[in-house]
Scaffold this motif. Structure first.
Motif, short mmCIF file in Angstrom:
data_model
loop_
_atom_site.label_atom_id
_atom_site.label_comp_id
_atom_site.label_asym_id
_atom_site.label_seq_id
_atom_site.Cartn_x
_atom_site.Cartn_y
_atom_site.Cartn_z
N ILE A 342 9.28 -18.34 1.81
CA ILE A 342 8.94 -16.92 1.74
C ILE A 342 7.55 -16.78 1.13
N ARG A 343 6.92 -15.67 1.41
CA ARG A 343 5.58 -15.39 0.90
C ARG A 343 5.67 -14.36 -0.21
N THR A 344 5.19 -14.69 -1.39
CA THR A 344 5.13 -13.74 -2.49
C THR A 344 3.68 -13.42 -2.81
N GLU A 345 3.40 -12.15 -2.98
CA GLU A 345 2.04 -11.69 -3.24
C GLU A 345 2.01 -10.76 -4.44
N ILE A 346 0.99 -10.91 -5.26
CA ILE A 346 0.78 -10.02 -6.39
C ILE A 346 -0.07 -8.84 -5.92
N VAL A 347 0.41 -7.64 -6.17
CA VAL A 347 -0.33 -6.42 -5.85
C VAL A 347 -0.78 -5.80 -7.18
N VAL A 348 -2.07 -5.64 -7.35
CA VAL A 348 -2.64 -5.10 -8.59
C VAL A 348 -2.97 -3.63 -8.36
N GLU A 349 -2.52 -2.79 -9.27
CA GLU A 349 -2.71 -1.35 -9.13
C GLU A 349 -3.23 -0.76 -10.44
N GLY A 350 -3.84 0.41 -10.33
CA GLY A 350 -4.32 1.12 -11.51
C GLY A 350 -4.08 2.61 -11.36
N THR A 351 -4.16 3.31 -12.48
CA THR A 351 -4.09 4.77 -12.48
C THR A 351 -5.06 5.30 -13.52
N ASP A 352 -5.59 6.48 -13.27
CA ASP A 352 -6.49 7.12 -14.23
C ASP A 352 -5.81 8.24 -15.00
N GLU A 353 -4.48 8.33 -14.88
CA GLU A 353 -3.75 9.36 -15.61
C GLU A 353 -3.59 8.94 -17.07
N PRO A 354 -3.62 9.91 -18.00
CA PRO A 354 -3.57 9.56 -19.42
C PRO A 354 -2.23 9.01 -19.87
N GLU A 355 -1.13 9.41 -19.18
CA GLU A 355 0.18 8.92 -19.54
C GLU A 355 0.95 8.54 -18.27
N ILE A 356 1.85 7.60 -18.42
CA ILE A 356 2.65 7.18 -17.28
C ILE A 356 3.93 8.02 -17.24
N THR A 357 4.18 8.58 -16.07
CA THR A 357 5.40 9.36 -15.84
C THR A 357 6.02 8.90 -14.52
N PRO A 358 7.23 9.35 -14.21
CA PRO A 358 7.81 8.99 -12.90
C PRO A 358 6.97 9.45 -11.72
N ASP A 359 6.08 10.42 -11.93
CA ASP A 359 5.24 10.94 -10.84
C ASP A 359 3.84 10.34 -10.83
N THR A 360 3.60 9.35 -11.68
CA THR A 360 2.26 8.75 -11.75
C THR A 360 1.84 8.18 -10.39
N VAL A 361 0.63 8.45 -10.00
CA VAL A 361 0.08 7.92 -8.75
C VAL A 361 -0.67 6.63 -9.06
N TRP A 362 -0.23 5.55 -8.44
CA TRP A 362 -0.87 4.25 -8.62
C TRP A 362 -1.69 3.93 -7.38
N ARG A 363 -2.89 3.40 -7.61
CA ARG A 363 -3.78 3.06 -6.50
C ARG A 363 -4.06 1.55 -6.51
N GLU A 364 -4.03 0.99 -5.33
CA GLU A 364 -4.06 -0.47 -5.19
C GLU A 364 -5.48 -1.00 -5.05
N TYR A 365 -5.76 -2.11 -5.74
CA TYR A 365 -7.03 -2.83 -5.56
C TYR A 365 -6.93 -3.68 -4.29
N GLY A 366 -8.01 -3.68 -3.52
CA GLY A 366 -8.03 -4.47 -2.30
C GLY A 366 -8.77 -5.78 -2.50
N PHE A 367 -8.16 -6.87 -2.05
CA PHE A 367 -8.80 -8.19 -2.11
C PHE A 367 -9.41 -8.52 -0.76
N LYS A 368 -10.41 -9.37 -0.77
CA LYS A 368 -11.14 -9.67 0.46
C LYS A 368 -10.32 -10.48 1.45
N GLY A 369 -9.59 -11.46 0.94
CA GLY A 369 -8.92 -12.38 1.85
C GLY A 369 -7.41 -12.34 1.80
N LYS A 370 -6.84 -12.24 0.62
CA LYS A 370 -5.39 -12.34 0.52
C LYS A 370 -4.73 -11.06 1.05
#
Length: 483
Positions: A342-370
């Protein structure tokens, strides 16, 4: 000594040297473009920290004399300039001694980088480039015929690359013996290419035929390299074809291209020149005695050093991609002794919201190759080497591979570190840094033909678990990681 040179291999040497110069150029450009974030004074694994505990005898390198990011950049760009000069023919325009010196400088510069590169340079093709580069030092230039013994050393190199890879497969994963490894490999390989999805969906009987053909190409064909012409040329041609198949099906930096270059050394250049209608080369002067002595001493040294990789080939405890000396001469090679199911991949995400809530929007970093965005077709990067992307693949298999650099990597993202972001394809926070960064582990699988037509996605991914919980700069010791 008339037997010392083989003038009929003049075209062979020309192709080998120019192609090798091109690969050196790619390697030095990759080093120049990526070192600051990975190895620089404020990088993820800083070279000065490594040099503080690694003595010269353990890691011979020019950087023991002096290190600064500027000096590393100068080293890498000097290597790139020399490589480019040889690529356009400079080594054939200078005296023999100067050509030897040019190739020796290239080898020494790249050795200096590899020996301080730590995890980022822990790949078998680094040693393969250095060993091939060392052989090139003793190939001479157009002022003398190609040394016969050095041309044979290229065959010995290709034999170890191919035969070692074949043996490690037979001794390793059972799927190589039951011919089923390619049911998984195209999907789970470190960095798929744009055609990998299509290779994966080939009929299973063809996959089995591919594995069987691979065993022939790696365990039988290399032996024929040591037979007379034209059989040796045919064997080299078969190796080149199989390597081009690997080039088309994935991204393995310059591994396949270097193997092609080394295999071409077994091709009868005079016959190739006749086929291409090329004129005969001018008569070459006698080889200087000093060069003959230099080549013979080098060949004797390789013969001695060959004991360890030869013993490794016949050992039940065979190791792959291992250097028996700090100069990366006469190494052990091999690849994919085991295959992931099986293939396992790490997805790295960030948010600019001051606090984390169930509605927090996370945005994914894009890698060049993987793989990341499931709708993005994998790109072709080889022979260029994306070092961060490759280590992300290893980290996805086990966090052990990420212990020394992954948390510092997240600290860099929390600072929008410019040199680190240059390693990525996209930064979802171009204005201000994120407040939180997290990482999640997913299982990735190629979609089917029907799923591709319906969704436009090349991948389907399923969340496995959290890899790194949300962190902020308050959670990290920023002074320790030097963001």
């Amino acid at each position: 000594m008339q037997w010392f040179t083989a003038p009929e291999y003049w075209l062979t040497r020309l192709v080998v040297q120019r192609a090798l110069a091109a690969l050196y150029l790619v390697a030095f450009l990759a080093a120049a473009n990526q070192f600051r974030a990975l190895l620089g004074e404020r990088g993820l694994l800083p070279i000065p920290r490594f040099l503080a505990w690694a003595p010269f005898r353990r890691a011979p390198s020019l950087f023991h004399l002096h290190y600064s990011d500027r000096f590393f950049a100068l080293t890498a760009w000097t290597g790139a300039v020399i490589s480019a000069a040889i690529l356009v023919g400079a080594a054939d325009l200078v005296p023999l001694w100067a050509a030897v010196l040019l190739w020796l400088v290239l080898w020494a510069l790249y050795l200096s980088i590899v020996n301080v590169g730590q995890l980022w340079y822990g790949f078998g093709w680094e040693s393969l480039l250095l060993e091939t580069g060392a052989l090139a030092v003793f190939l001479g230039n157009s002022s003398t015929g190609p040394p016969v013994l050095v041309m044979w050393l290229f065959r010995w190199l290709v034999f170890r690359v191919e035969f070692g890879a074949g043996l490690i497969k037979l001794r390793g994963d059972p799927c190589w013996r039951d011919l089923t490894c390619l049911y998984y490999h195209h999907e789970t390989q470190p960095m798929p290419g744009p055609l990998s999805w299509f290779f994966h969906h080939l009929p299973k009987p063809l996959h089995r035929a591919e594995v069987a053909a691979n065993h022939v190409a790696q365990l039988a064909v290399p032996v024929a390299l040591f037979t007379p012409q034209p059989v040796a040329s045919v064997a080299a041609g078969l190796i080149i074809v199989t390597q081009l198949w690997l080039v088309a099906s994935g991204n393995f930096a310059w591994l396949n291209w270097l193997t092609i270059v080394a295999a071409f050394a077994a091709v009868d250049g005079s016959r190739a020149a006749d086929v291409l209608g090329l004129p005969k080369p001018p008569a070459q002067p006698a080889t200087p005695l000093w060069f003959e002595a230099l080549v013979l001493a080098f060949v004797a040294g390789v013969a001695v050093l060959s004991y360890w990789p030869a013993r490794n080939l016949v050992s039940r405890g065979q190791v792959m991609n291992y250097s028996f000396n700090r100069f990366h001469l006469v190494n052990a090679y091999g690849a994919f002794g085991s295959i992931n199911r099986i293939r396992t991949e790490i997805v790295v995400e960030g948010t600019d919201e001051p606090e984390i809530t169930p509605d927090t929007v996370w945005r994914e970093y894009g890698f060049k190759g993987k793989p990341g965005d499931p709708r993005r077709l994998p790109r072709q990067w080889a022979p260029y080497h994306l070092r961060l992307d490759w280590l992300m693949w290893f980290a996805g298999m086990s966090s052990i591979y990420a212990e020394s650099w992954f948390v510092p990597f997240t600290a860099k993202l929390l600072h929008n570190d410019r040199s680190t972001l240059k390693l990525l394809r996209s930064n979802p926070f171009p204005g201000t840094p994120p407040t939180y960064v997290r990482a999640r582990l997913y299982e990735y699988r190629f979609t089917s033909w029907r799923e591709l037509r319906r969704t436009g996605a090349w991948w389907e991914r399923t969340l496995i678990h959290e890899y790194l919980p949300p962190v902020t700069l308050r959670h990290l010791d920023s002074d320790m990681y030097h963001p």
